[in-house]
Design a protein around this motif. Structure first.
Motif, PDB file in Angstrom:
ATOM      1  N   ILE A  39       0.805  -1.320   0.020  1.00  0.00           N
ATOM      2  CA  ILE A  39       0.085  -0.010   0.149  1.00  0.00           C
ATOM      3  C   ILE A  39       0.823   1.168  -0.066  1.00  0.00           C
ATOM      4  O   ILE A  39       0.720   2.162  -0.840  1.00  0.00           O
ATOM      5  N   ASN A  40       1.891   1.139   0.809  1.00  0.00           N
ATOM      6  CA  ASN A  40       2.782   2.447   0.811  1.00  0.00           C
ATOM      7  C   ASN A  40       3.493   2.723  -0.433  1.00  0.00           C
ATOM      8  O   ASN A  40       3.604   3.688  -0.876  1.00  0.00           O
ATOM      9  N   LEU A  41       4.036   1.562  -0.875  1.00  0.00           N
ATOM     10  CA  LEU A  41       4.738   1.611  -2.153  1.00  0.00           C
ATOM     11  C   LEU A  41       3.700   2.239  -3.490  1.00  0.00           C
ATOM     12  O   LEU A  41       4.204   3.039  -4.173  1.00  0.00           O
ATOM     13  N   TYR A  42       2.751   1.717  -3.236  1.00  0.00           N
ATOM     14  CA  TYR A  42       1.663   2.155  -4.251  1.00  0.00           C
ATOM     15  C   TYR A  42       1.265   3.480  -4.329  1.00  0.00           C
ATOM     16  O   TYR A  42       1.137   4.182  -5.117  1.00  0.00           O
ATOM     17  N   GLN A  43       1.289   3.997  -3.137  1.00  0.00           N
ATOM     18  CA  GLN A  43       0.965   5.472  -2.691  1.00  0.00           C
ATOM     19  C   GLN A  43       2.120   6.462  -3.104  1.00  0.00           C
ATOM     20  O   GLN A  43       1.866   7.614  -3.375  1.00  0.00           O
ATOM     21  N   GLN A  44       3.259   5.831  -2.919  1.00  0.00           N
ATOM     22  CA  GLN A  44       4.568   6.452  -3.519  1.00  0.00           C
ATOM     23  C   GLN A  44       4.762   6.411  -5.031  1.00  0.00           C
ATOM     24  O   GLN A  44       5.729   6.944  -5.460  1.00  0.00           O
ATOM     25  N   LYS A  45       3.795   5.758  -5.615  1.00  0.00           N
ATOM     26  CA  LYS A  45       3.980   5.427  -7.100  1.00  0.00           C
ATOM     27  C   LYS A  45       5.070   4.466  -7.437  1.00  0.00           C
ATOM     28  O   LYS A  45       5.526   4.736  -8.566  1.00  0.00           O
ATOM     29  N   ASP A  46       5.735   3.802  -6.565  1.00  0.00           N
ATOM     30  CA  ASP A  46       6.655   2.733  -6.773  1.00  0.00           C
ATOM     31  C   ASP A  46       5.832   1.490  -7.107  1.00  0.00           C
ATOM     32  O   ASP A  46       5.636   0.548  -6.187  1.00  0.00           O
ATOM     33  N   TYR A  47       5.302   1.452  -8.277  1.00  0.00           N
ATOM     34  CA  TYR A  47       4.549   0.328  -8.782  1.00  0.00           C
ATOM     35  C   TYR A  47       5.108  -1.108  -8.868  1.00  0.00           C
ATOM     36  O   TYR A  47       4.504  -1.918  -8.622  1.00  0.00           O
ATOM     37  N   GLN A  48       6.544  -1.155  -9.251  1.00  0.00           N
ATOM     38  CA  GLN A  48       7.098  -2.243  -9.240  1.00  0.00           C
ATOM     39  C   GLN A  48       7.371  -2.832  -7.693  1.00  0.00           C
ATOM     40  O   GLN A  48       7.129  -4.042  -7.570  1.00  0.00           O
ATOM     41  N   GLY A  49       7.604  -2.147  -7.208  1.00  0.00           N
ATOM     42  CA  GLY A  49       7.785  -2.333  -5.524  1.00  0.00           C
ATOM     43  C   GLY A  49       6.594  -2.648  -4.877  1.00  0.00           C
ATOM     44  O   GLY A  49       6.541  -3.855  -4.160  1.00  0.00           O
ATOM     45  N   ALA A  50       5.488  -2.076  -5.169  1.00  0.00           N
ATOM     46  CA  ALA A  50       4.312  -2.586  -4.850  1.00  0.00           C
ATOM     47  C   ALA A  50       3.876  -4.050  -5.391  1.00  0.00           C
ATOM     48  O   ALA A  50       3.093  -4.872  -4.524  1.00  0.00           O
ATOM     49  N   GLU A  51       4.040  -4.232  -6.645  1.00  0.00           N
ATOM     50  CA  GLU A  51       4.012  -5.561  -7.183  1.00  0.00           C
ATOM     51  C   GLU A  51       4.695  -6.504  -6.264  1.00  0.00           C
ATOM     52  O   GLU A  51       3.939  -7.645  -6.195  1.00  0.00           O
ATOM     53  N   ALA A  52       5.879  -6.417  -6.313  1.00  0.00           N
ATOM     54  CA  ALA A  52       6.641  -7.312  -5.383  1.00  0.00           C
ATOM     55  C   ALA A  52       5.919  -7.830  -4.287  1.00  0.00           C
ATOM     56  O   ALA A  52       5.793  -8.872  -3.687  1.00  0.00           O
ATOM     57  N   ALA A  53       5.572  -6.692  -3.370  1.00  0.00           N
ATOM     58  CA  ALA A  53       5.078  -6.944  -2.165  1.00  0.00           C
ATOM     59  C   ALA A  53       3.617  -7.586  -2.046  1.00  0.00           C
ATOM     60  O   ALA A  53       3.425  -8.312  -1.253  1.00  0.00           O
ATOM     61  N   PHE A  54       2.626  -7.138  -3.079  1.00  0.00           N
ATOM     62  CA  PHE A  54       1.409  -7.662  -3.309  1.00  0.00           C
ATOM     63  C   PHE A  54       1.713  -9.268  -3.705  1.00  0.00           C
ATOM     64  O   PHE A  54       0.724 -10.114  -3.223  1.00  0.00           O
ATOM     65  N   ARG A  55       2.509  -9.428  -4.408  1.00  0.00           N
ATOM     66  CA  ARG A  55       2.900 -10.801  -4.899  1.00  0.00           C
ATOM     67  C   ARG A  55       3.366 -11.710  -3.758  1.00  0.00           C
ATOM     68  O   ARG A  55       3.054 -12.935  -3.624  1.00  0.00           O
ATOM     69  N   GLN A  56       4.024 -11.061  -2.874  1.00  0.00           N
ATOM     70  CA  GLN A  56       4.521 -11.846  -1.384  1.00  0.00           C
ATOM     71  C   GLN A  56       3.397 -12.123  -0.733  1.00  0.00           C
ATOM     72  O   GLN A  56       3.206 -13.208  -0.158  1.00  0.00           O
ATOM     73  N   VAL A  57       2.427 -11.138  -0.776  1.00  0.00           N
ATOM     74  CA  VAL A  57       1.079 -11.602   0.113  1.00  0.00           C
ATOM     75  C   VAL A  57       0.567 -12.685  -0.432  1.00  0.00           C
ATOM     76  O   VAL A  57      -0.171 -13.431   0.188  1.00  0.00           O
ATOM     77  N   ILE A  58       0.161 -12.573  -1.696  1.00  0.00           N
ATOM     78  CA  ILE A  58      -0.509 -13.618  -2.552  1.00  0.00           C
ATOM     79  C   ILE A  58       0.254 -15.091  -2.209  1.00  0.00           C
ATOM     80  O   ILE A  58      -0.300 -16.169  -2.153  1.00  0.00           O
ATOM     81  N   ALA A  59       1.651 -14.962  -2.184  1.00  0.00           N
ATOM     82  CA  ALA A  59       2.282 -16.171  -2.147  1.00  0.00           C
ATOM     83  C   ALA A  59       1.837 -16.867  -0.795  1.00  0.00           C
ATOM     84  O   ALA A  59       2.031 -18.155  -0.535  1.00  0.00           O
ATOM     85  N   ILE A  60       1.760 -16.145   0.393  1.00  0.00           N
ATOM     86  CA  ILE A  60       1.415 -16.337   1.371  1.00  0.00           C
ATOM     87  C   ILE A  60      -0.009 -16.607   1.781  1.00  0.00           C
ATOM     88  O   ILE A  60      -0.445 -18.004   2.291  1.00  0.00           O
TER      89      ILE A  60
END
Length: 155
Positions: A39-60
Motif C-alpha cells: 500500500i505504501n509503495l503504491y501510494q508513493q507510485k513505486d509500482y514495481q515495489g508494490a507489485e512485488a509486495a502484493f505478490r508476496q502477500v499472495i504467495a502466503i
C-alpha cells in the motif's frame, strides 16, 4: 495408567494448539507487513515495489481478493493490462459477487479498446448492484453504459 496417558495426550494437544496459534499469528503478521508495504509503495507510485509486495502477500495467502485487486491496479499502472485482466478475472471467478472486480475489468477492457466486452462486464456489474440493493450505483453504471454506447456509435 489410563489417567497418565490421558494427561500426556492433553498436554500434547495443548502444546500443539499453542504452536498452531503462534504459527498463524506469525503468518498473519508477515502478511500484514507485506500488505502495508505494498500500500505504501503504491501510494508513493513505486509500482514495481508494490507489485512485488502484493505478490508476496499472495504467495502466503492466495485467496485474498483485495490483494488480487490491488495487484491488478498496480499492474494497470505499469501498463501490464493483460496481467491485470487476469487478476480481475481470477477475483470474479472466485468471488462472483465482488462488483469492484467487474468495474476494474471493464476499465482494463476499455483501455484495450474493447468497448463491447467492457459493456458486457459493466452490465453484469449493474445487475449485481441491483441484486445487492444498491440502485443508485446501478443507475451510475447505466449512465456510464449510455456514454460508452454513444461514444462507440460516434467513432
Amino acid at each position: 495408567m489410563l489417567e497418565q496417558y490421558t494427561s500426556i495426550f492433553a498436554t500434547v494437544a495443548v502444546i500443539f494448539s499453542i504452536f498452531l496459534l503462534g504459527y498463524f499469528a506469525w503468518k498473519t503478521l508477515i502478511t500484514a507487513n507485506y500488505f502495508q508495504k505494498g500500500i505504501n509503495l503504491y501510494q508513493q507510485k513505486d509500482y514495481q515495489g508494490a507489485e512485488a509486495a502484493f505478490r508476496q502477500v499472495i504467495a502466503i495467502n492466495s485467496t485474498n481478493d483485495a490483494v488480487h485487486l490491488l495487484l491488478g491496479d498496480t499492474l494497470m499502472q505499469q501498463g501490464k493490462v493483460e496481467e491485470a485482466i487476469s487478476e480481475f478475472q481470477e477475483v470474479i471467478r472466485r468471488a462472483p459477487k465482488k462488483v469492484d472486480a467487474y468495474l476494474r475489468l471493464a476499465q482494463a477492457l476499455m483501455q484495450q479498446q474493447k468497448p463491447q466486452e467492457a459493456i458486457t462486464i459493466l452490465q453484469q456489474a449493474s445487475d449485481l448492484f441491483q441484486k445487492q440493493r444498491q440502485p443508485e450505483k446501478a443507475e451510475q453504471i447505466q449512465r456510464l453504459l449510455q456514454q460508452i454506447s454513444s461514444a462507440s456509435k460516434d467513432s
